[in-house]
Design a protein around this motif. Sequence first.
Motif, PDB file in Angstrom:
ATOM      1  N   LEU A  48      10.932  12.609   2.553  1.00  0.00           N
ATOM      2  CA  LEU A  48      10.935  12.359   3.992  1.00  0.00           C
ATOM      3  C   LEU A  48      10.386  10.964   4.312  1.00  0.00           C
ATOM      4  CD1 LEU A  48       9.700  15.814   5.350  1.00  0.00           C
ATOM      5  CD2 LEU A  48      12.023  14.894   5.424  1.00  0.00           C
ATOM      6  N   ALA A  49       9.320  10.569   3.613  1.00  0.00           N
ATOM      7  CA  ALA A  49       8.748   9.240   3.850  1.00  0.00           C
ATOM      8  C   ALA A  49       9.734   8.141   3.469  1.00  0.00           C
ATOM      9  CB  ALA A  49       7.452   9.094   3.063  1.00  0.00           C
ATOM     10  N   LEU A  50      10.404   8.305   2.331  1.00  0.00           N
ATOM     11  CA  LEU A  50      11.380   7.307   1.900  1.00  0.00           C
ATOM     12  C   LEU A  50      12.519   7.185   2.908  1.00  0.00           C
ATOM     13  CD1 LEU A  50      11.592   8.130  -1.921  1.00  0.00           C
ATOM     14  CD2 LEU A  50      10.580   6.094  -0.886  1.00  0.00           C
ATOM     15  N   THR A  51      12.998   8.303   3.393  1.00  0.00           N
ATOM     16  CA  THR A  51      14.098   8.282   4.356  1.00  0.00           C
ATOM     17  C   THR A  51      13.689   7.619   5.662  1.00  0.00           C
ATOM     18  OG1 THR A  51      14.988  10.325   3.398  1.00  0.00           O
ATOM     19  CG2 THR A  51      15.747   9.724   5.596  1.00  0.00           C
ATOM     20  N   HIS A  52      12.506   7.956   6.148  1.00  0.00           N
ATOM     21  CA  HIS A  52      12.052   7.403   7.425  1.00  0.00           C
ATOM     22  C   HIS A  52      11.826   5.894   7.334  1.00  0.00           C
ATOM     23  CE1 HIS A  52      10.395   7.439  11.393  1.00  0.00           C
ATOM     24  NE2 HIS A  52       9.186   7.073  11.001  1.00  0.00           N
ATOM     25  N   VAL A  53      11.176   5.465   6.278  1.00  0.00           N
ATOM     26  CA  VAL A  53      10.906   4.035   6.127  1.00  0.00           C
ATOM     27  C   VAL A  53      12.204   3.258   5.936  1.00  0.00           C
ATOM     28  CG1 VAL A  53       9.819   2.312   4.634  1.00  0.00           C
ATOM     29  CG2 VAL A  53       8.563   4.370   5.266  1.00  0.00           C
ATOM     30  N   GLU A  54      13.152   3.818   5.195  1.00  0.00           N
ATOM     31  CA  GLU A  54      14.424   3.132   4.973  1.00  0.00           C
ATOM     32  C   GLU A  54      15.189   2.962   6.283  1.00  0.00           C
ATOM     33  OE1 GLU A  54      17.247   1.079   2.894  1.00  0.00           O
ATOM     34  OE2 GLU A  54      15.276   1.779   2.238  1.00  0.00           O
ATOM     35  N   GLU A  55      15.146   3.947   7.154  1.00  0.00           N
ATOM     36  CA  GLU A  55      15.816   3.828   8.446  1.00  0.00           C
ATOM     37  C   GLU A  55      15.206   2.708   9.292  1.00  0.00           C
ATOM     38  OE1 GLU A  55      15.527   7.652  10.199  1.00  0.00           O
ATOM     39  OE2 GLU A  55      17.079   8.560   8.930  1.00  0.00           O
ATOM     40  N   LEU A  56      13.875   2.640   9.293  1.00  0.00           N
ATOM     41  CA  LEU A  56      13.219   1.581  10.064  1.00  0.00           C
ATOM     42  C   LEU A  56      13.499   0.204   9.473  1.00  0.00           C
ATOM     43  CD1 LEU A  56       9.771   3.237  10.863  1.00  0.00           C
ATOM     44  CD2 LEU A  56      11.691   2.858  12.415  1.00  0.00           C
ATOM     45  N   ARG A  57      13.586   0.131   8.159  1.00  0.00           N
ATOM     46  CA  ARG A  57      13.906  -1.155   7.534  1.00  0.00           C
ATOM     47  C   ARG A  57      15.312  -1.619   7.930  1.00  0.00           C
ATOM     48  NH1 ARG A  57      11.544  -0.151   1.394  1.00  0.00           N
ATOM     49  NH2 ARG A  57       9.360  -0.731   1.851  1.00  0.00           N
ATOM     50  N   LYS A  58      16.235  -0.713   8.032  1.00  0.00           N
ATOM     51  CA  LYS A  58      17.587  -1.075   8.462  1.00  0.00           C
ATOM     52  C   LYS A  58      17.578  -1.603   9.890  1.00  0.00           C
ATOM     53  CE  LYS A  58      20.107   2.114   5.452  1.00  0.00           C
ATOM     54  NZ  LYS A  58      21.011   3.303   5.386  1.00  0.00           N
ATOM     55  N   LEU A  59      16.775  -0.962  10.742  1.00  0.00           N
ATOM     56  CA  LEU A  59      16.702  -1.427  12.134  1.00  0.00           C
ATOM     57  C   LEU A  59      16.098  -2.827  12.215  1.00  0.00           C
ATOM     58  CD1 LEU A  59      15.485   1.838  13.941  1.00  0.00           C
ATOM     59  CD2 LEU A  59      17.799   0.866  13.886  1.00  0.00           C
ATOM     60  N   SER A  60      15.054  -3.078  11.432  1.00  0.00           N
ATOM     61  CA  SER A  60      14.452  -4.418  11.453  1.00  0.00           C
ATOM     62  C   SER A  60      15.396  -5.461  10.854  1.00  0.00           C
ATOM     63  CB  SER A  60      13.125  -4.405  10.678  1.00  0.00           C
ATOM     64  OG  SER A  60      13.354  -4.116   9.305  1.00  0.00           O
ATOM     65  N   ALA A  61      16.152  -5.055   9.821  1.00  0.00           N
ATOM     66  CA  ALA A  61      17.127  -5.983   9.237  1.00  0.00           C
ATOM     67  C   ALA A  61      18.234  -6.309  10.238  1.00  0.00           C
ATOM     68  CB  ALA A  61      17.725  -5.386   7.965  1.00  0.00           C
ATOM     69  N   ASP A  62      18.670  -5.308  10.995  1.00  0.00           N
ATOM     70  CA  ASP A  62      19.678  -5.556  12.027  1.00  0.00           C
ATOM     71  C   ASP A  62      19.134  -6.488  13.105  1.00  0.00           C
ATOM     72  OD1 ASP A  62      21.390  -3.889  10.667  1.00  0.00           O
ATOM     73  OD2 ASP A  62      20.939  -2.121  11.893  1.00  0.00           O
ATOM     74  N   ALA A  63      17.853  -6.327  13.454  1.00  0.00           N
ATOM     75  CA  ALA A  63      17.258  -7.210  14.455  1.00  0.00           C
ATOM     76  C   ALA A  63      17.185  -8.643  13.942  1.00  0.00           C
ATOM     77  CB  ALA A  63      15.854  -6.697  14.819  1.00  0.00           C
ATOM     78  N   GLU A  64      16.822  -8.820  12.674  1.00  0.00           N
ATOM     79  CA  GLU A  64      16.776 -10.174  12.106  1.00  0.00           C
ATOM     80  C   GLU A  64      18.166 -10.801  12.071  1.00  0.00           C
ATOM     81  OE1 GLU A  64      15.026  -9.554   8.329  1.00  0.00           O
ATOM     82  OE2 GLU A  64      12.958  -9.578   9.065  1.00  0.00           O
ATOM     83  N   LYS A  65      19.160  -9.999  11.725  1.00  0.00           N
ATOM     84  CA  LYS A  65      20.533 -10.514  11.701  1.00  0.00           C
ATOM     85  C   LYS A  65      20.975 -10.930  13.091  1.00  0.00           C
ATOM     86  CE  LYS A  65      25.201  -9.222  10.256  1.00  0.00           C
ATOM     87  NZ  LYS A  65      26.052  -8.141   9.668  1.00  0.00           N
ATOM     88  N   LEU A  66      20.626 -10.135  14.086  1.00  0.00           N
ATOM     89  CA  LEU A  66      20.992 -10.473  15.457  1.00  0.00           C
ATOM     90  C   LEU A  66      20.258 -11.732  15.927  1.00  0.00           C
ATOM     91  CD1 LEU A  66      22.536  -9.667  18.008  1.00  0.00           C
ATOM     92  CD2 LEU A  66      20.579  -8.229  18.635  1.00  0.00           C
ATOM     93  N   LEU A  67      19.022 -11.913  15.481  1.00  0.00           N
ATOM     94  CA  LEU A  67      18.278 -13.119  15.845  1.00  0.00           C
ATOM     95  C   LEU A  67      18.923 -14.361  15.239  1.00  0.00           C
ATOM     96  CD1 LEU A  67      15.811 -14.510  17.108  1.00  0.00           C
ATOM     97  CD2 LEU A  67      14.556 -13.981  14.998  1.00  0.00           C
ATOM     98  N   THR A 107       0.830  -1.209   0.000  1.00  0.00           N
ATOM     99  CA  THR A 107       0.000   0.000   0.000  1.00  0.00           C
ATOM    100  C   THR A 107       0.860   1.251   0.000  1.00  0.00           C
ATOM    101  OG1 THR A 107      -1.710  -1.185   1.233  1.00  0.00           O
ATOM    102  CG2 THR A 107      -1.838   1.213   1.218  1.00  0.00           C
ATOM    103  N   TRP A 108       1.912   1.236   0.803  1.00  0.00           N
ATOM    104  CA  TRP A 108       2.802   2.395   0.874  1.00  0.00           C
ATOM    105  C   TRP A 108       3.516   2.631  -0.454  1.00  0.00           C
ATOM    106  CZ3 TRP A 108       8.236   2.677   0.666  1.00  0.00           C
ATOM    107  CH2 TRP A 108       8.776   3.909   1.025  1.00  0.00           C
ATOM    108  N   SER A 109       3.926   1.572  -1.122  1.00  0.00           N
ATOM    109  CA  SER A 109       4.583   1.715  -2.429  1.00  0.00           C
ATOM    110  C   SER A 109       3.625   2.332  -3.449  1.00  0.00           C
ATOM    111  CB  SER A 109       5.082   0.359  -2.920  1.00  0.00           C
ATOM    112  OG  SER A 109       6.024  -0.196  -2.019  1.00  0.00           O
ATOM    113  N   CYS A 110       2.361   1.931  -3.407  1.00  0.00           N
ATOM    114  CA  CYS A 110       1.358   2.543  -4.301  1.00  0.00           C
ATOM    115  C   CYS A 110       1.197   4.029  -4.006  1.00  0.00           C
ATOM    116  CB  CYS A 110       0.021   1.823  -4.153  1.00  0.00           C
ATOM    117  SG  CYS A 110       0.011   0.122  -4.758  1.00  0.00           S
ATOM    118  N   ALA A 111       1.211   4.377  -2.725  1.00  0.00           N
ATOM    119  CA  ALA A 111       1.081   5.791  -2.354  1.00  0.00           C
ATOM    120  C   ALA A 111       2.264   6.601  -2.859  1.00  0.00           C
ATOM    121  CB  ALA A 111       0.949   5.917  -0.837  1.00  0.00           C
TER     122      ALA A 111
END
Length: 237
Positions: free
Chosen positions: A183-202, A150-154
């Motif tokens: 601003l939306a692209l930057t914010h979402v990209e930062e959160l994606r990096k944090l979730s990717a780091d969490a998956e890597k740590l898991l 949905t966000w990509s469509c927006a």
Amino acid sequence: MAALWRWKAHLSVFRRNCRIVLTHVEPAAQKVGTRTALFTSIGSLAVGTTLCAVPFKPVETLSHDSLIRRAASLVTDSSSTFLSQSTLALTEAITQYSQAVHTLIALHRGYMDSVGTLSPAQEDVVWQVIIGQRSEINERREDCQRLDLTWSCAVRMCEVASEAAYSSGADQACVTLRTMVELALTHVEELRKLSADAEKLLTQTKVLEVERMAPAHRTEGEGPEEEEVPEAYLRED
């Protein structure tokens, strides 16, 4: 004859009275007419002065270009609203997913620290909690994937709307919308990096847990290469 003379006398008196009355009435009537004309003139002057004092704003000509600019501005407004709502939903979903992953990491680390001190029943309870947390992670991941579409469509809609606004002459609307997209692209990209780091740590935590748990579950009489992996790792996440 006497009656005739009396009638003439009365007629003469009536005529004199009428002349006296008309003499007094005519000036009064003239005054009333003069006042009426004066009030009418003053009212006309006042109305004319009031109309002259009111500034008349020229009506803007509604050309095709102006109508297109207005329509493009409306499109940018609706697109920005769609983007802001979808961005808010996606960021919240990613944040909840990252929190769920960190919770699972904490559970695995707590399990590793308590190895050898738990009874089989207690160990089974711990693994039930871990499996439930894995199910929650899967649900959070599905929410992220759905909201990401949905966000990509927006984002694409905003890009098209900004191009339409620029081509129609609505420069301010175009600049504002493009700034929101960045601003939306930057914010979402930062959160994606944090979730990717969490998956890597898991993943690292799971590998470390397997390495630490394998010797403890090695059966007697088996060679060093034959190791048992905890049954919980054989279940799907």
